[in-house]
Write a protein that holds these residues in place. Structure first.
Motif, PDB file in Angstrom:
ATOM      1  N   GLY A   1     -62.519  10.787 -60.653  1.00 48.68           N
ATOM      2  CA  GLY A   1     -62.896  11.497 -61.870  1.00 48.68           C
ATOM      3  C   GLY A   1     -62.444  12.942 -61.852  1.00 48.68           C
ATOM      4  O   GLY A   1     -61.747  13.393 -60.937  1.00 48.68           O
ATOM      5  N   GLU A   2     -62.872  13.672 -62.869  1.00 54.27           N
ATOM      6  CA  GLU A   2     -62.542  15.086 -63.016  1.00 54.27           C
ATOM      7  C   GLU A   2     -63.628  15.946 -62.374  1.00 54.27           C
ATOM      8  O   GLU A   2     -64.820  15.643 -62.494  1.00 54.27           O
ATOM      9  CB  GLU A   2     -62.424  15.448 -64.501  1.00 54.27           C
ATOM     10  N   VAL A   3     -63.206  17.003 -61.709  1.00 55.15           N
ATOM     11  CA  VAL A   3     -64.139  17.968 -61.120  1.00 55.15           C
ATOM     12  C   VAL A   3     -63.646  19.382 -61.400  1.00 55.15           C
ATOM     13  O   VAL A   3     -62.459  19.616 -61.586  1.00 55.15           O
ATOM     14  CB  VAL A   3     -64.308  17.771 -59.595  1.00 55.15           C
ATOM     15  N   GLU A   4     -64.589  20.304 -61.442  1.00 57.73           N
ATOM     16  CA  GLU A   4     -64.234  21.714 -61.553  1.00 57.73           C
ATOM     17  C   GLU A   4     -64.080  22.334 -60.167  1.00 57.73           C
ATOM     18  O   GLU A   4     -63.342  23.300 -60.000  1.00 57.73           O
ATOM     19  CB  GLU A   4     -65.319  22.471 -62.327  1.00 57.73           C
ATOM     20  N   MET A   5     -64.774  21.745 -59.184  1.00 54.76           N
ATOM     21  CA  MET A   5     -64.758  22.312 -57.842  1.00 54.76           C
ATOM     22  C   MET A   5     -65.041  21.228 -56.810  1.00 54.76           C
ATOM     23  O   MET A   5     -65.819  20.310 -57.055  1.00 54.76           O
ATOM     24  CB  MET A   5     -65.827  23.403 -57.741  1.00 54.76           C
ATOM     25  N   LEU A   6     -64.396  21.374 -55.664  1.00 52.77           N
ATOM     26  CA  LEU A   6     -64.615  20.504 -54.506  1.00 52.77           C
ATOM     27  C   LEU A   6     -64.901  21.397 -53.318  1.00 52.77           C
ATOM     28  O   LEU A   6     -64.171  22.365 -53.069  1.00 52.77           O
ATOM     29  CB  LEU A   6     -63.361  19.663 -54.231  1.00 52.77           C
ATOM     30  N   ILE A   7     -65.961  21.103 -52.588  1.00 51.82           N
ATOM     31  CA  ILE A   7     -66.283  21.838 -51.364  1.00 51.82           C
ATOM     32  C   ILE A   7     -66.414  20.809 -50.243  1.00 51.82           C
ATOM     33  O   ILE A   7     -67.150  19.830 -50.377  1.00 51.82           O
ATOM     34  CB  ILE A   7     -67.600  22.629 -51.489  1.00 51.82           C
ATOM     35  N   VAL A   8     -65.684  21.032 -49.150  1.00 51.10           N
ATOM     36  CA  VAL A   8     -65.762  20.155 -47.980  1.00 51.10           C
ATOM     37  C   VAL A   8     -65.832  20.999 -46.720  1.00 51.10           C
ATOM     38  O   VAL A   8     -65.423  22.160 -46.704  1.00 51.10           O
ATOM     39  CB  VAL A   8     -64.552  19.194 -47.887  1.00 51.10           C
TER      40      VAL A   8
ATOM     41  N   LEU B   1     -69.689  16.654 -48.548  1.00 48.79           N
ATOM     42  CA  LEU B   1     -68.744  16.961 -49.604  1.00 48.79           C
ATOM     43  C   LEU B   1     -69.574  17.279 -50.841  1.00 48.79           C
ATOM     44  O   LEU B   1     -70.570  16.605 -51.108  1.00 48.79           O
ATOM     45  CB  LEU B   1     -67.879  15.721 -49.838  1.00 48.79           C
ATOM     46  N   CYS B   2     -69.197  18.320 -51.558  1.00 42.10           N
ATOM     47  CA  CYS B   2     -69.886  18.689 -52.787  1.00 42.10           C
ATOM     48  C   CYS B   2     -68.869  18.776 -53.913  1.00 42.10           C
ATOM     49  O   CYS B   2     -67.764  19.286 -53.701  1.00 42.10           O
ATOM     50  CB  CYS B   2     -70.568  20.047 -52.651  1.00 42.10           C
ATOM     51  N   ILE B   3     -69.254  18.297 -55.087  1.00 42.19           N
ATOM     52  CA  ILE B   3     -68.391  18.423 -56.254  1.00 42.19           C
ATOM     53  C   ILE B   3     -69.205  18.962 -57.419  1.00 42.19           C
ATOM     54  O   ILE B   3     -70.416  18.747 -57.499  1.00 42.19           O
ATOM     55  CB  ILE B   3     -67.728  17.085 -56.653  1.00 42.19           C
ATOM     56  N   ARG B   4     -68.518  19.686 -58.286  1.00 38.88           N
ATOM     57  CA  ARG B   4     -69.121  20.074 -59.558  1.00 38.88           C
ATOM     58  C   ARG B   4     -68.287  19.410 -60.640  1.00 38.88           C
ATOM     59  O   ARG B   4     -67.095  19.682 -60.779  1.00 38.88           O
ATOM     60  CB  ARG B   4     -69.150  21.573 -59.780  1.00 38.88           C
TER      61      ARG B   4
ATOM     62  N   SER C   1     -61.902  23.937 -39.882  1.00 40.06           N
ATOM     63  CA  SER C   1     -61.869  25.404 -39.920  1.00 40.06           C
ATOM     64  C   SER C   1     -63.133  26.002 -40.513  1.00 40.06           C
ATOM     65  O   SER C   1     -63.313  27.207 -40.501  1.00 40.06           O
ATOM     66  CB  SER C   1     -60.679  25.879 -40.760  1.00 40.06           C
ATOM     67  N   GLY C   2     -64.003  25.161 -41.076  1.00 37.40           N
ATOM     68  CA  GLY C   2     -65.220  25.642 -41.728  1.00 37.40           C
ATOM     69  C   GLY C   2     -65.306  25.106 -43.143  1.00 37.40           C
ATOM     70  O   GLY C   2     -64.465  24.332 -43.586  1.00 37.40           O
ATOM     71  N   GLU C   3     -66.315  25.552 -43.871  1.00 43.22           N
ATOM     72  CA  GLU C   3     -66.501  25.083 -45.236  1.00 43.22           C
ATOM     73  C   GLU C   3     -65.456  25.722 -46.148  1.00 43.22           C
ATOM     74  O   GLU C   3     -65.249  26.933 -46.108  1.00 43.22           O
ATOM     75  CB  GLU C   3     -67.916  25.439 -45.714  1.00 43.22           C
ATOM     76  N   GLU C   4     -64.797  24.884 -46.964  1.00 43.06           N
ATOM     77  CA  GLU C   4     -63.744  25.370 -47.851  1.00 43.06           C
ATOM     78  C   GLU C   4     -63.937  24.793 -49.243  1.00 43.06           C
ATOM     79  O   GLU C   4     -64.342  23.652 -49.402  1.00 43.06           O
ATOM     80  CB  GLU C   4     -62.363  24.978 -47.316  1.00 43.06           C
ATOM     81  N   GLY C   5     -63.625  25.606 -50.244  1.00 44.56           N
ATOM     82  CA  GLY C   5     -63.731  25.185 -51.634  1.00 44.56           C
ATOM     83  C   GLY C   5     -62.364  25.166 -52.296  1.00 44.56           C
ATOM     84  O   GLY C   5     -61.493  25.979 -51.973  1.00 44.56           O
ATOM     85  N   PHE C   6     -62.197  24.235 -53.232  1.00 40.91           N
ATOM     86  CA  PHE C   6     -60.933  24.080 -53.937  1.00 40.91           C
ATOM     87  C   PHE C   6     -61.216  23.910 -55.424  1.00 40.91           C
ATOM     88  O   PHE C   6     -62.136  23.193 -55.806  1.00 40.91           O
ATOM     89  CB  PHE C   6     -60.177  22.843 -53.422  1.00 40.91           C
TER      90      PHE C   6
ATOM     91  N   ALA D   1     -71.493  20.124 -65.614  1.00 39.38           N
ATOM     92  CA  ALA D   1     -72.693  19.905 -64.789  1.00 39.38           C
ATOM     93  C   ALA D   1     -73.247  21.238 -64.299  1.00 39.38           C
ATOM     94  O   ALA D   1     -72.500  22.173 -64.029  1.00 39.38           O
ATOM     95  CB  ALA D   1     -72.363  19.012 -63.602  1.00 39.38           C
ATOM     96  N   LYS D   2     -74.566  21.300 -64.183  1.00 36.53           N
ATOM     97  CA  LYS D   2     -75.208  22.510 -63.671  1.00 36.53           C
ATOM     98  C   LYS D   2     -75.396  22.435 -62.157  1.00 36.53           C
ATOM     99  O   LYS D   2     -75.426  23.456 -61.489  1.00 36.53           O
ATOM    100  CB  LYS D   2     -76.548  22.722 -64.361  1.00 36.53           C
ATOM    101  N   GLU D   3     -75.536  21.210 -61.649  1.00 36.48           N
ATOM    102  CA  GLU D   3     -75.779  21.039 -60.217  1.00 36.48           C
ATOM    103  C   GLU D   3     -74.594  20.364 -59.540  1.00 36.48           C
ATOM    104  O   GLU D   3     -73.831  19.629 -60.165  1.00 36.48           O
ATOM    105  CB  GLU D   3     -77.036  20.195 -59.985  1.00 36.48           C
ATOM    106  N   LEU D   4     -74.477  20.606 -58.258  1.00 31.94           N
ATOM    107  CA  LEU D   4     -73.446  19.954 -57.449  1.00 31.94           C
ATOM    108  C   LEU D   4     -73.895  18.542 -57.110  1.00 31.94           C
ATOM    109  O   LEU D   4     -75.084  18.296 -56.899  1.00 31.94           O
ATOM    110  CB  LEU D   4     -73.225  20.716 -56.146  1.00 31.94           C
TER     111      LEU D   4
END
Length: 142
Positions: free
Chosen positions: A19-26, A52-55, A30-35, A59-62
């Motif tokens: 699907g579509e996401v505005e942000m991906l955090i994994v 793994l977190c996505i927005r 090397s540490g936590e990185e956002g894309f 959406a208001k929440e991850l």
């Protein structure tokens, strides 16, 4: 409104997310990185036993998932290849605790087959990670 980008999360047994996401955090090695959309090309190894977190757009929440090892490939679209993935809200904490206890008990025994030890350690790691992710999400929502 932030731009969105196509994300696929692929495990050996299924396409976990498409699907579509505005942000991906994994969590990478090397540490936590956002894309986000438009990010420069990257290919990163995922840390073993991470989250793994996505927005999603609007959406208001991850959304949060427990994942296993693998890698993230960031190009015009994002692809996460991982050995296992489960959404935090779908984690059965009691089952994960039972698996964790069983693996810990197994590892206390002597003269184990090395392959069985490796399997038990992997199960222990997955269970501990799932518990950590699920409890972390519950703590944030309360």
């Amino acid at each position: 409104m932030a731009k969105s980008v196509k994300l696929k999360i692929i495990t050996p047994s299924q396409i976990f997310y498409d699907g579509e996401v505005e942000m991906l955090i994994v969590r990478t090695v090397s540490g936590e990185e956002g894309f986000m959309a438009g990010h420069t090309w990257a290919c990163k190894l995922l840390a073993v036993g991470g989250k793994l977190c996505i927005r999603e757009p609007g959406a208001k929440e991850l959304r949060v998932a427990a994942i296993s090892s693998g890698f993230v490939d960031v190009k015009e679209n994002f692809v996460v290849y991982t050995d296992a993935a489960v959404w935090a809200e779908d984690i059965d904490i009691e089952r994960a605790r039972a698996i964790q206890a069983e693996a810990e008990e197994f590892l206390k025994q002597e003269n184990q087959n090395p392959d069985e030890v490796k399997t038990a350690k992997a199960a222990l790691e997955r269970a501990a990670n799932r518990i950590k992710v699920a409890e972390g999400v519950k703590a944030v929502k309360h």
